[in-house]
Motif scaffolding. Sequence first.
Motif, PDB file in Angstrom:
ATOM      1  N   ARG A  94     -20.047  17.873  42.257  1.00 61.82           N
ATOM      2  CA  ARG A  94     -19.320  18.967  42.905  1.00 61.82           C
ATOM      3  C   ARG A  94     -17.818  18.731  42.884  1.00 61.82           C
ATOM      4  NH1 ARG A  94     -22.867  22.447  45.125  1.00 61.82           N
ATOM      5  NH2 ARG A  94     -24.990  21.690  45.384  1.00 61.82           N
ATOM      6  N   GLN A  95     -17.075  19.821  43.024  1.00 64.42           N
ATOM      7  CA  GLN A  95     -15.623  19.773  42.984  1.00 64.42           C
ATOM      8  C   GLN A  95     -15.024  19.017  44.162  1.00 64.42           C
ATOM      9  OE1 GLN A  95     -13.617  23.633  42.828  1.00 64.42           O
ATOM     10  NE2 GLN A  95     -13.019  23.090  40.744  1.00 64.42           N
ATOM     11  N   GLN A  96     -15.648  19.100  45.303  1.00 61.84           N
ATOM     12  CA  GLN A  96     -15.207  18.424  46.527  1.00 61.84           C
ATOM     13  C   GLN A  96     -16.389  17.630  47.091  1.00 61.84           C
ATOM     14  OE1 GLN A  96     -12.034  18.617  47.715  1.00 61.84           O
ATOM     15  NE2 GLN A  96     -11.551  19.862  45.929  1.00 61.84           N
ATOM     16  N   PRO A  97     -16.131  16.654  47.945  1.00 61.18           N
ATOM     17  CA  PRO A  97     -17.229  15.869  48.529  1.00 61.18           C
ATOM     18  C   PRO A  97     -17.938  16.606  49.669  1.00 61.18           C
ATOM     19  CG  PRO A  97     -15.130  15.034  49.303  1.00 61.18           C
ATOM     20  CD  PRO A  97     -14.820  16.112  48.298  1.00 61.18           C
ATOM     21  N   ARG A  98     -18.589  17.713  49.289  1.00 60.94           N
ATOM     22  CA  ARG A  98     -19.333  18.535  50.254  1.00 60.94           C
ATOM     23  C   ARG A  98     -20.518  19.172  49.539  1.00 60.94           C
ATOM     24  NH1 ARG A  98     -14.612  21.614  50.527  1.00 60.94           N
ATOM     25  NH2 ARG A  98     -15.961  23.375  50.082  1.00 60.94           N
ATOM     26  N   ALA A  99     -21.622  19.312  50.244  1.00 63.24           N
ATOM     27  CA  ALA A  99     -22.828  19.896  49.651  1.00 63.24           C
ATOM     28  C   ALA A  99     -22.657  21.367  49.292  1.00 63.24           C
ATOM     29  CB  ALA A  99     -24.013  19.726  50.600  1.00 63.24           C
ATOM     30  N   ASP A 100     -21.693  22.060  49.905  1.00 62.27           N
ATOM     31  CA  ASP A 100     -21.495  23.479  49.608  1.00 62.27           C
ATOM     32  C   ASP A 100     -20.325  23.731  48.643  1.00 62.27           C
ATOM     33  OD1 ASP A 100     -19.454  22.777  51.338  1.00 62.27           O
ATOM     34  OD2 ASP A 100     -19.642  24.547  52.605  1.00 62.27           O
ATOM     35  N   ALA A 101     -19.756  22.660  48.081  1.00 63.21           N
ATOM     36  CA  ALA A 101     -18.623  22.811  47.157  1.00 63.21           C
ATOM     37  C   ALA A 101     -19.106  23.328  45.800  1.00 63.21           C
ATOM     38  CB  ALA A 101     -17.901  21.485  46.987  1.00 63.21           C
ATOM     39  N   GLU A 102     -18.181  23.882  45.043  1.00 69.58           N
ATOM     40  CA  GLU A 102     -18.492  24.431  43.721  1.00 69.58           C
ATOM     41  C   GLU A 102     -19.032  23.334  42.796  1.00 69.58           C
ATOM     42  OE1 GLU A 102     -16.104  26.494  40.023  1.00 69.58           O
ATOM     43  OE2 GLU A 102     -15.388  26.847  42.064  1.00 69.58           O
ATOM     44  N   VAL A 103     -20.024  23.704  41.978  1.00 69.18           N
ATOM     45  CA  VAL A 103     -20.640  22.780  41.030  1.00 69.18           C
ATOM     46  C   VAL A 103     -19.727  22.612  39.817  1.00 69.18           C
ATOM     47  CG1 VAL A 103     -22.607  22.428  39.483  1.00 69.18           C
ATOM     48  CG2 VAL A 103     -22.966  23.382  41.773  1.00 69.18           C
ATOM     49  N   VAL A 104     -19.494  21.347  39.427  1.00 72.45           N
ATOM     50  CA  VAL A 104     -18.721  21.051  38.224  1.00 72.45           C
ATOM     51  C   VAL A 104     -19.671  20.878  37.036  1.00 72.45           C
ATOM     52  CG1 VAL A 104     -17.091  19.448  37.130  1.00 72.45           C
ATOM     53  CG2 VAL A 104     -16.893  19.950  39.580  1.00 72.45           C
ATOM     54  N   PHE A 105     -20.715  20.048  37.238  1.00 72.16           N
ATOM     55  CA  PHE A 105     -21.743  19.884  36.208  1.00 72.16           C
ATOM     56  C   PHE A 105     -22.990  19.260  36.824  1.00 72.16           C
ATOM     57  CE2 PHE A 105     -19.292  15.935  35.960  1.00 72.16           C
ATOM     58  CZ  PHE A 105     -20.238  14.933  35.751  1.00 72.16           C
ATOM     59  N   ALA A 130     -17.941  11.130  30.591  1.00 71.23           N
ATOM     60  CA  ALA A 130     -17.256  10.696  29.365  1.00 71.23           C
ATOM     61  C   ALA A 130     -16.453  11.824  28.719  1.00 71.23           C
ATOM     62  CB  ALA A 130     -18.270  10.140  28.367  1.00 71.23           C
ATOM     63  N   ASP A 131     -16.863  13.077  28.925  1.00 68.47           N
ATOM     64  CA  ASP A 131     -16.130  14.202  28.330  1.00 68.47           C
ATOM     65  C   ASP A 131     -14.933  14.637  29.178  1.00 68.47           C
ATOM     66  OD1 ASP A 131     -17.157  15.683  30.420  1.00 68.47           O
ATOM     67  OD2 ASP A 131     -18.416  16.961  29.181  1.00 68.47           O
ATOM     68  N   GLY A 132     -14.687  13.949  30.303  1.00 71.24           N
ATOM     69  CA  GLY A 132     -13.512  14.239  31.123  1.00 71.24           C
ATOM     70  C   GLY A 132     -13.782  15.016  32.394  1.00 71.24           C
ATOM     71  N   LEU A 133     -14.944  15.655  32.510  1.00 67.32           N
ATOM     72  CA  LEU A 133     -15.261  16.377  33.741  1.00 67.32           C
ATOM     73  C   LEU A 133     -15.348  15.390  34.904  1.00 67.32           C
ATOM     74  CD1 LEU A 133     -18.022  18.850  32.523  1.00 67.32           C
ATOM     75  CD2 LEU A 133     -15.667  19.404  33.143  1.00 67.32           C
ATOM     76  N   ALA A 134     -14.812  15.777  36.043  1.00 71.56           N
ATOM     77  CA  ALA A 134     -14.811  14.880  37.198  1.00 71.56           C
ATOM     78  C   ALA A 134     -15.233  15.634  38.443  1.00 71.56           C
ATOM     79  CB  ALA A 134     -13.429  14.278  37.389  1.00 71.56           C
ATOM     80  N   GLY A 135     -15.774  14.898  39.403  1.00 68.27           N
ATOM     81  CA  GLY A 135     -16.184  15.498  40.661  1.00 68.27           C
ATOM     82  C   GLY A 135     -16.792  14.461  41.573  1.00 68.27           C
ATOM     83  N   TRP A 136     -17.607  14.925  42.501  1.00 63.92           N
ATOM     84  CA  TRP A 136     -18.193  14.086  43.543  1.00 63.92           C
ATOM     85  C   TRP A 136     -19.702  14.238  43.560  1.00 63.92           C
ATOM     86  CZ3 TRP A 136     -15.044  11.243  46.929  1.00 63.92           C
ATOM     87  CH2 TRP A 136     -13.675  11.501  46.828  1.00 63.92           C
TER      88      TRP A 136
END
Length: 145
Positions: A94-105, A130-136
Motif C-alpha cells: 500500500r501507498q501508506q502504512p494503513r489497511a485502507d490506503a491505496e494499493v500500489v501492487f 526490483a522494478d522500483g515500485l515502493a510501498g508498505w
Amino acid sequence: MSLCLAAGLLLTLAHPAWALEYRSTGRAAPLYDAPSTAASKVAIAGSGLPLEVVVDTDVWVKVRDPGGRLAWIEKSALGGAKTVMVKADASVIRQQPRADAEVVFHAERGLLLELAGAADPYGWLPVRHADGLAGWLPAHEVWGR
C-alpha cells in the motif's frame, strides 16, 4: 506462587530477549552442511535471499533459510541489500502504512522485496520492488526482518 517460581520469573524478565538477526546474500552462493568448502553442498542460495543468522564466525555463518533448513554459508557471500521474502499467499503493498490506503501492487508468496527503512510502530514495513515500485506491507506477512 512459590519462591522458586517467582525467582525464575524475575530472572526471565531480567534478561533481554535476543533479537533475531537476518542478512541477505549479495550473490548466489552454495549452502554447505559444515563450515568448509570441502563439505557437502545442500543448496544454492540465490542473490538477495534473506537468511537468519544462527552462528557467526570469522569466515563462516550458520544460517536458517526461509524453509527452515540449517546450513553454512561463506560470510563473504552475505551483505547485499537487506531484503525480505513474502510468506503470505498474497500480500498487498500500500501507498501508506494503513489497511485502507491505496494499493500500489500485489505480491505473491516467495517474492523478494528490498527493505526501504525501519518498520513503523504499528508493524508496517517500507519495501521496494526490483522494478522500483515502493510501498508498505504488514511485517507479519514477510520473512527475514
